[in-house]
Design a protein around this motif. Structure first.
Motif, PDB file in Angstrom:
ATOM      1  N   GLY A   1     -10.875   6.749  -3.599  1.00  0.00           N
ATOM      2  CA  GLY A   1     -11.672   7.638  -4.443  1.00  0.00           C
ATOM      3  C   GLY A   1     -11.801   9.015  -3.837  1.00  0.00           C
ATOM      4  O   GLY A   1     -11.476  10.017  -4.474  1.00  0.00           O
ATOM      5  N   ALA A   2     -12.262   9.074  -2.611  1.00  0.00           N
ATOM      6  CA  ALA A   2     -12.393  10.352  -1.914  1.00  0.00           C
ATOM      7  C   ALA A   2     -11.049  10.875  -1.424  1.00  0.00           C
ATOM      8  O   ALA A   2     -10.916  12.050  -1.090  1.00  0.00           O
ATOM      9  CB  ALA A   2     -13.354  10.210  -0.733  1.00  0.00           C
ATOM     10  N   THR A   3     -10.071  10.004  -1.358  1.00  0.00           N
ATOM     11  CA  THR A   3      -8.744  10.343  -0.862  1.00  0.00           C
ATOM     12  C   THR A   3      -7.724  10.206  -1.996  1.00  0.00           C
ATOM     13  O   THR A   3      -8.016   9.627  -3.047  1.00  0.00           O
ATOM     14  CB  THR A   3      -8.351   9.424   0.300  1.00  0.00           C
ATOM     15  OG1 THR A   3      -8.566   8.056  -0.096  1.00  0.00           O
ATOM     16  CG2 THR A   3      -9.205   9.708   1.526  1.00  0.00           C
ATOM     17  N   ALA A   4      -6.522  10.710  -1.772  1.00  0.00           N
ATOM     18  CA  ALA A   4      -5.514  10.693  -2.828  1.00  0.00           C
ATOM     19  C   ALA A   4      -5.106   9.278  -3.220  1.00  0.00           C
ATOM     20  O   ALA A   4      -4.645   9.043  -4.330  1.00  0.00           O
ATOM     21  CB  ALA A   4      -4.289  11.493  -2.386  1.00  0.00           C
ATOM     22  N   ARG A   5      -5.242   8.342  -2.322  1.00  0.00           N
ATOM     23  CA  ARG A   5      -4.937   6.943  -2.588  1.00  0.00           C
ATOM     24  C   ARG A   5      -5.763   6.094  -1.641  1.00  0.00           C
ATOM     25  O   ARG A   5      -6.395   6.616  -0.713  1.00  0.00           O
ATOM     26  CB  ARG A   5      -3.443   6.664  -2.368  1.00  0.00           C
ATOM     27  CG  ARG A   5      -2.958   6.999  -0.963  1.00  0.00           C
ATOM     28  CD  ARG A   5      -1.483   6.698  -0.768  1.00  0.00           C
ATOM     29  NE  ARG A   5      -0.994   7.107   0.531  1.00  0.00           N
ATOM     30  CZ  ARG A   5      -1.125   6.395   1.655  1.00  0.00           C
ATOM     31  NH1 ARG A   5      -1.742   5.216   1.619  1.00  0.00           N
ATOM     32  NH2 ARG A   5      -0.642   6.836   2.785  1.00  0.00           N
ATOM     33  N   ALA A   6      -5.779   4.804  -1.864  1.00  0.00           N
ATOM     34  CA  ALA A   6      -6.447   3.909  -0.920  1.00  0.00           C
ATOM     35  C   ALA A   6      -5.784   4.042   0.437  1.00  0.00           C
ATOM     36  O   ALA A   6      -4.563   3.928   0.552  1.00  0.00           O
ATOM     37  CB  ALA A   6      -6.368   2.465  -1.421  1.00  0.00           C
ATOM     38  N   LEU A   7      -6.587   4.277   1.477  1.00  0.00           N
ATOM     39  CA  LEU A   7      -6.042   4.719   2.748  1.00  0.00           C
ATOM     40  C   LEU A   7      -6.818   4.118   3.911  1.00  0.00           C
ATOM     41  O   LEU A   7      -8.049   4.105   3.908  1.00  0.00           O
ATOM     42  CB  LEU A   7      -6.136   6.245   2.807  1.00  0.00           C
ATOM     43  CG  LEU A   7      -5.404   6.989   3.911  1.00  0.00           C
ATOM     44  CD1 LEU A   7      -3.896   6.843   3.727  1.00  0.00           C
ATOM     45  CD2 LEU A   7      -5.795   8.465   3.867  1.00  0.00           C
ATOM     46  N   ARG A   8      -6.082   3.638   4.905  1.00  0.00           N
ATOM     47  CA  ARG A   8      -6.710   3.193   6.147  1.00  0.00           C
ATOM     48  C   ARG A   8      -6.914   4.395   7.062  1.00  0.00           C
ATOM     49  O   ARG A   8      -6.007   5.209   7.249  1.00  0.00           O
ATOM     50  CB  ARG A   8      -5.828   2.148   6.831  1.00  0.00           C
ATOM     51  CG  ARG A   8      -6.473   1.576   8.092  1.00  0.00           C
ATOM     52  CD  ARG A   8      -5.603   0.500   8.718  1.00  0.00           C
ATOM     53  NE  ARG A   8      -6.109   0.142  10.033  1.00  0.00           N
ATOM     54  CZ  ARG A   8      -5.440  -0.570  10.919  1.00  0.00           C
ATOM     55  NH1 ARG A   8      -4.223  -1.005  10.621  1.00  0.00           N
ATOM     56  NH2 ARG A   8      -5.971  -0.856  12.094  1.00  0.00           N
ATOM     57  N   LEU A   9      -8.104   4.502   7.657  1.00  0.00           N
ATOM     58  CA  LEU A   9      -8.446   5.660   8.490  1.00  0.00           C
ATOM     59  C   LEU A   9      -8.376   5.269   9.963  1.00  0.00           C
ATOM     60  O   LEU A   9      -9.380   4.937  10.598  1.00  0.00           O
ATOM     61  CB  LEU A   9      -9.842   6.171   8.123  1.00  0.00           C
ATOM     62  CG  LEU A   9     -10.008   6.633   6.677  1.00  0.00           C
ATOM     63  CD1 LEU A   9     -11.405   7.197   6.454  1.00  0.00           C
ATOM     64  CD2 LEU A   9      -8.945   7.655   6.288  1.00  0.00           C
ATOM     65  N   ARG A  10      -7.191   5.343  10.512  1.00  0.00           N
ATOM     66  CA  ARG A  10      -6.992   4.925  11.907  1.00  0.00           C
ATOM     67  C   ARG A  10      -7.690   5.856  12.901  1.00  0.00           C
ATOM     68  O   ARG A  10      -8.143   5.419  13.953  1.00  0.00           O
ATOM     69  CB  ARG A  10      -5.495   4.829  12.204  1.00  0.00           C
ATOM     70  CG  ARG A  10      -4.818   3.644  11.510  1.00  0.00           C
ATOM     71  CD  ARG A  10      -3.314   3.658  11.704  1.00  0.00           C
ATOM     72  NE  ARG A  10      -2.686   2.431  11.222  1.00  0.00           N
ATOM     73  CZ  ARG A  10      -2.412   2.198   9.942  1.00  0.00           C
ATOM     74  NH1 ARG A  10      -2.704   3.114   9.018  1.00  0.00           N
ATOM     75  NH2 ARG A  10      -1.841   1.057   9.570  1.00  0.00           N
ATOM     76  N   GLY A  11      -7.775   7.138  12.572  1.00  0.00           N
ATOM     77  CA  GLY A  11      -8.463   8.059  13.460  1.00  0.00           C
ATOM     78  C   GLY A  11      -9.935   7.725  13.579  1.00  0.00           C
ATOM     79  O   GLY A  11     -10.507   7.729  14.683  1.00  0.00           O
TER      80      GLY A  11
END
Length: 279
Positions: free
Chosen positions: A211-221
């Motif tokens: 939602g907040a990102t362009a696609r569903a995304l894992r945030l490794r950082g």
């Protein structure tokens, strides 16, 4: 009223369905229909090729239904409805972020018709189940012209389902209670303005947002910054502030700064709930 002319077929088994999909460039799988049918009504759904659109109805294929325990975790059939997923005892006990994501999806009518596979297949649109599947380290099982294969839920969110393939199952490791899902929904559509899913593993947290990102995304950082804790709201927000601002995509009257902050708040809530479940 449906504005698109199409042909319809109801195969007797998965192999026949795959044959039909391979034989027509304009073929689409019909499962729950919660994304496909609205697109047909509005004319937004575009079929590939010059062949007449063909809907291959797999809704009755029992081989694609159900939840079962495996040596590695859970196998969730692609035709398992979101309502079934939200209430299934095994999912509630061993993959609670998936149950919560299914429960947050749409309204009761959508959840009773929409399927796990259909929700995973909608690449490029913010939906609830993909982000939970990514946090769960899920694998998506596919059947296609080349046989059976698996792809990570994270990769599927980027590439979508390969041409002429069918999602057959979602495979997820068991997490116990150490997982959670949080969402802020658009009031009109129930799609997530932002949703966050987490799992706390021995190697550290797994965190994914949509939602907040362009696609569903894992945030490794963010995961790396929070490894070892603490999962206080202040610590999580600081971890999110260190992410590149361009990661968060403004939309629906929201700024990137707001969405980055919202993603941090939802992630903090989810991590704190998952952490408390471990206590």
């Amino acid at each position: 009223m449906i504005l698109t002319d199409f042909d319809y077929v109801r195969p007797v088994g998965l192999e026949e369905a795959l044959t039909l999909l391979s034989g027509s460039r304009g073929a689409r799988v019909l499962a729950g229909g919660q994304s496909l049918l609205p697109g047909l009504r509005t004319g937004e759904t575009v079929f590939d090729g010059e062949d007449a659109p063909l809907l291959v109805d797999v809704r009755h294929l029992e081989e694609l239904r159900g939840v079962e325990r495996t040596p590695d975790g859970l196998r969730i059939g692609a035709l398992t409805t979101l309502a079934e997923l939200a209430a299934h005892p095994l999912v509630l006990a061993e993959a609670p972020e998936l149950a919560a994501a299914a429960r947050a999806n749409g309204d009761p009518q959508v959840r009773n018709l929409g399927t796990a596979g259909g929700n995973l297949a909608v690449a490029g649109r913010a939906t609830d189940l993909p982000v939970a599947a990514i946090a769960a380290d899920g694998l998506v099982e596919l059947a296609g012209p080349g046989g059976r294969s698996t792809v990570t839920a994270e990769d599927l969110a980027t590439t979508g389902v390969p041409a002429k393939a069918v999602i057959t199952a979602l495979l997820v490791p068991a997490a116990g209670r150490a997982a959670a899902f949080e969402k802020t929904a658009d009031r009109a559509t129930r799609y997530p303005v932002c949703a966050a899913a987490v799992r706390i593993t021995p190697g550290g947290p797994r965190i994914a947002v949509t939602g907040a990102t362009a696609r569903a995304l894992r945030l490794r950082g963010v995961e790396d910054r929070l490894r070892g804790g603490p999962y206080t709201t202040e610590a999580v927000l600081a971890a999110f502030r260190a992410e590149p601002r361009e990661l968060f995509v403004p939309g629906r009257g929201t700024s990137a700064e707001y969405l980055g902050h919202l993603a941090g708040v939802l992630t903090a809530r989810a991590l704190q709930r998952a952490d408390q479940a471990l206590a």
